[in-house]
Design a protein around this motif. Structure first.
Motif, mmCIF file in Angstrom:
data_model
loop_
_atom_site.group_PDB
_atom_site.id
_atom_site.type_symbol
_atom_site.label_atom_id
_atom_site.label_comp_id
_atom_site.label_asym_id
_atom_site.label_seq_id
_atom_site.Cartn_x
_atom_site.Cartn_y
_atom_site.Cartn_z
ATOM 1 N N ILE A 198 67.289 38.275 49.754
ATOM 2 C CA ILE A 198 65.921 37.677 49.457
ATOM 3 C C ILE A 198 65.017 38.638 50.126
ATOM 4 C CG2 ILE A 198 64.196 36.172 50.077
ATOM 5 C CD1 ILE A 198 66.327 33.823 50.037
ATOM 6 N N THR A 199 63.751 39.202 49.444
ATOM 7 C CA THR A 199 62.936 40.362 49.859
ATOM 8 C C THR A 199 61.550 39.763 50.131
ATOM 9 O OG1 THR A 199 62.598 40.605 47.428
ATOM 10 C CG2 THR A 199 64.380 41.642 48.589
ATOM 11 N N GLY A 223 73.963 33.831 40.635
ATOM 12 C CA GLY A 223 72.456 34.197 39.939
ATOM 13 C C GLY A 223 71.521 33.207 39.815
ATOM 14 N N ALA A 224 72.027 31.997 40.090
ATOM 15 C CA ALA A 224 71.040 30.913 39.636
ATOM 16 C C ALA A 224 69.722 30.833 40.443
ATOM 17 C CB ALA A 224 71.828 29.341 40.062
ATOM 18 N N CYS A 225 69.693 31.310 41.734
ATOM 19 C CA CYS A 225 68.411 31.566 42.397
ATOM 20 C C CYS A 225 67.516 32.327 41.843
ATOM 21 C CB CYS A 225 68.756 31.766 43.937
ATOM 22 S SG CYS A 225 69.806 33.185 44.121
ATOM 23 N N VAL A 226 67.887 33.461 41.157
ATOM 24 C CA VAL A 226 67.255 34.510 40.761
ATOM 25 C C VAL A 226 66.002 34.041 40.017
ATOM 26 C CG1 VAL A 226 66.904 36.822 39.519
ATOM 27 C CG2 VAL A 226 68.761 36.356 41.008
ATOM 28 N N ILE A 282 64.185 37.412 44.879
ATOM 29 C CA ILE A 282 65.696 37.447 45.200
ATOM 30 C C ILE A 282 66.281 38.560 44.337
ATOM 31 C CG2 ILE A 282 67.761 36.111 45.222
ATOM 32 C CD1 ILE A 282 66.135 33.543 45.762
ATOM 33 N N PHE A 283 67.273 39.331 44.711
ATOM 34 C CA PHE A 283 67.943 40.165 43.905
ATOM 35 C C PHE A 283 69.438 40.427 44.060
ATOM 36 C CE2 PHE A 283 63.589 41.567 44.411
ATOM 37 C CZ PHE A 283 63.060 41.814 43.049
ATOM 38 N N PRO A 287 64.629 46.302 45.044
ATOM 39 C CA PRO A 287 63.911 47.325 44.587
ATOM 40 C C PRO A 287 63.710 48.288 45.821
ATOM 41 C CG PRO A 287 63.072 45.124 44.099
ATOM 42 C CD PRO A 287 64.313 45.019 44.877
ATOM 43 N N ALA A 288 63.248 49.657 45.528
ATOM 44 C CA ALA A 288 62.644 50.575 46.425
ATOM 45 C C ALA A 288 61.595 49.919 47.480
ATOM 46 C CB ALA A 288 62.276 51.735 45.602
#
Ligand code: SF4
Ligand code: F3S
Length: 77
Positions: free
Chosen positions: A4-5, A43-46, A54-55, A61-62
């Protein structure tokens, strides 16, 4: 694992926690974090997250890389 970002900070929508089949997404204060040893990479949360926070770890990502150790360190892994 999945990571999570920053968009979760200040949002904390919690939709991810409702779709995770193993309930490995935990409230970590200003954001939610995923337990790396419990995530089964389904992958369900993406798509569930309205702010796309979420990734998969390999696709973070950068500029968001600091959230990788943050997810690990919160759980002491
Ligand atoms: Fe839960 Fe699946 Fe997201 Fe991992 S990828 S946190 S198991 S919903
Ligand atoms: Fe955060 Fe998105 Fe989940 S905002 S709490 S990662 S649904």
């Amino acid at each position: 694992t999945h990571i999570i970002t920053s968009p979760c900070i200040g949002t904390k929508d919690q939709a991810c926690t409702e779709v995770c089949p193993v309930e490995c997404i935990y409230d970590a204060g200003e954001m939610y974090l995923i337990h790396p040893d419990e995530c089964i990479d389904c992958g369900a949360c993406v798509p569930a997250c309205p702010v796309s926070a979420i990734f998969p770890e390999e696709d973070v990502p950068a500029g968001e890389e600091s959230f990788i150790p943050r997810n690990y360190e919160f759980f002491g892994t």
